[in-house]
Write an enzyme that holds these catalytic residues in place. Structure first.
Site, mmCIF file in Angstrom:
data_model
loop_
_atom_site.group_PDB
_atom_site.id
_atom_site.type_symbol
_atom_site.label_atom_id
_atom_site.label_comp_id
_atom_site.label_asym_id
_atom_site.label_seq_id
_atom_site.Cartn_x
_atom_site.Cartn_y
_atom_site.Cartn_z
ATOM 1 C CB SER A 284 -11.154 19.328 -5.274
ATOM 2 O OG SER A 284 -11.602 20.113 -5.373
ATOM 3 C CG ASN B 214 -8.409 24.633 -8.182
ATOM 4 O OD1 ASN B 214 -8.215 24.710 -7.020
ATOM 5 N ND2 ASN B 214 -8.989 23.420 -8.773
ATOM 6 C CB VAL C 231 -18.053 26.659 4.431
ATOM 7 C CG1 VAL C 231 -17.484 25.835 3.873
ATOM 8 C CG2 VAL C 231 -19.670 26.292 4.391
ATOM 9 C CG ASP D 79 -7.703 1.233 -1.172
ATOM 10 O OD1 ASP D 79 -7.687 0.568 -0.308
ATOM 11 O OD2 ASP D 79 -6.348 1.580 -1.548
ATOM 12 C CG HIS E 232 -13.910 15.759 -8.474
ATOM 13 N ND1 HIS E 232 -14.197 16.446 -7.388
ATOM 14 C CD2 HIS E 232 -12.785 16.595 -8.939
ATOM 15 C CE1 HIS E 232 -13.612 17.519 -7.189
ATOM 16 N NE2 HIS E 232 -12.903 17.783 -7.930
ATOM 17 C CG ASP F 62 -16.584 14.667 -5.709
ATOM 18 O OD1 ASP F 62 -16.799 14.932 -6.373
ATOM 19 O OD2 ASP F 62 -15.863 15.745 -5.080
ATOM 20 C CD GLN G 275 -2.610 0.526 2.691
ATOM 21 O OE1 GLN G 275 -3.878 0.665 2.614
ATOM 22 N NE2 GLN G 275 -2.290 1.391 4.118
HETATM 23 CA CA CA Z 1 -5.432 1.000 0.815
HETATM 24 CA CA CA Z 2 -15.608 30.077 5.481
#
Ligand code: CA
Ligand code: CA
Length: 374
Positions: A320, A253, A273, A135, A162, A126, A96
């Site tokens: 992200s 971004n 947030v 995984d 994503h 998302d 891993q």
């Molecule tokens: Ca793993």
């Molecule tokens: Ca904020």
């Protein structure tokens, strides 16, 4: 780094129809040979196998590790008392990979303390999560899609990649393969508010937040945003926060090289947030990472290795990728300190972050799991 060495043997039965003449200088190779009954060394000797050619005689099965010529191997394979003849295959070292961001936010330190995000519910708003991923599968506990059309109505179909990548950073499983999530035992929920093209609307995000409140999510990760503010989206973000949910989002971004603009997107820009900026391995702000007074915390967001659909793995860049590091750290800290309110948890993450410089670029700095727990 945890490494497991697994022996993968190719089952190559050497089937020959003849016993060729053997010559002493013929090239030899390693073979594994097993009898179908009690081992009889005489059978081996009949094919010219001498004691020095026996590298190991197994105890529990009538098997030998032998040095044989191809001819000897073919002869043994045809013998009625021999069950298997295999070339000794190369054992591969599987393991891993621990993405650099996990120790960077002190995730591995906290795993060693016994905290893995267990019992926490993290909503990934998302493009969906591939819940068949090797995984992720065991950690994906549920989901919801805000879309009705056939292509996007399944929250476990991530036609983009994503959402599956973000989910892996939060909670990829600690096993012998793939990557490791920051909170590798946490419960992941696929809340599909972005379609397979990676786009959605504020109405959809609001619906995803509402679902998260109604379904007892502890943490919401939103690796998404827009440049336009929305009163309704802010109301829903505030409602989640008032209901005790920790709400984390990518700052955006839209940064520039100088890092001097106010470009934090929405919902990250809202007071309720946590806006997360992206740094690289050297704690330098990624030039794309949005800046402004709303930036609250920094986390790894450059060359982040994580899961992608179809049992794949890939490196992505972006705020992200930074946001789910904070969501994962929050799960670890909350597991360690379940009595904290979301407001207290947020303050703790701010206070224990490593100061990286200008607050409009880095906020309080790099999020740190161990420092927050201690
Ligand atoms: Ca793993
Ligand atoms: Ca904020």
């Amino acid at each position: 780094m945890k490494k497991v060495f697994a022996m993968f043997m190719a089952v190559t039965l050497v089937i020959g129809l003849y016993v060729p003449a053997m010559s002493a200088d013929e090239q030899t190779d390693d073979y594994l040979v097993m009898f179908n009954g009690p081992a009889e060394k005489g059978v081996l000797q009949a094919f010219g196998v001498e004691d020095e050619d026996i590298l190991h005689a197994f105890d529990l099965l009538p098997a030998f590790h032998l040095e044989l010529t191809a001819g000897q191997a073919q002869g043994l394979a045809n013998h009625p008392q021999i069950e298997h003849v295999e070339e000794n295959a190369v054992a591969e070292a599987l393991g891993q990979t621990v993405p650099w961001g996990v120790p960077h936010v002190q995730g591995t330190d906290v795993h060693d303390m016994g905290y893995t995000g267990s019992g926490l519910n993290v909503a990934i708003l998302d493009t969906g999560i591939d819940n068949t991923h090797e995984d992720l599968a065991a950690n994906v506990k549920g989901g919801y899609s805000v879309f009705d059309d056939a292509d996007n109505s399944d929250p476990f179909y991530d036609g983009n990649g994503h959402g599956t990548h973000v989910a892996g950073t939060v909670g990829a499983i600690d096993n012998d393969l793939g990557v490791l999530g920051v909170a590798h035992s946490t419960n992941l929920y696929a809340v599909k508010v972005l379609n397979n093209d990676g786009s959605g609307s504020y109405a959809g995000i609001a619906e995803g937040i509402e679902w998260s409140i109604q379904n007892d999510m502890d943490i919401i990760n939103m690796s998404l945003g827009g440049s336009q503010s929305s009163s309704i989206l802010e109301e829903f973000s505030n409602l989640a926060y008032e209901e005790g949910v920790l709400v984390v989002a990518a700052a955006g971004n839209s940064g520039n090289r100088g890092g001097n603009n106010d470009t934090v997107g929405y919902p990250a820009n809202y007071e309720s947030v946590i806006a997360v900026a992206a740094v690289d391995e050297n704690n330098n702000r990624a030039t794309f990472s949005s800046t402004g007074p709303a930036v609250e915390l920094s986390a790894p967001g450059v060359s982040v290795l994580s899961t992608v659909p179809g049992d794949g793995y890939d490196s992505y860049n972006g705020t992200s990728m930074a946001s789910p590091h904070v969501a994962g750290v929050a799960a670890l800290v909350w597991e360690a300190n379940p009595g904290l309110s979301n407001v207290e948890l947020r303050e703790l993450l701010q206070e224990t972050a490593v100061d990286l410089g200008a607050s409009h670029q880095y906020g309080h700095g790099l999020v740190q799991a161990k420092a927050a727990i201690q």
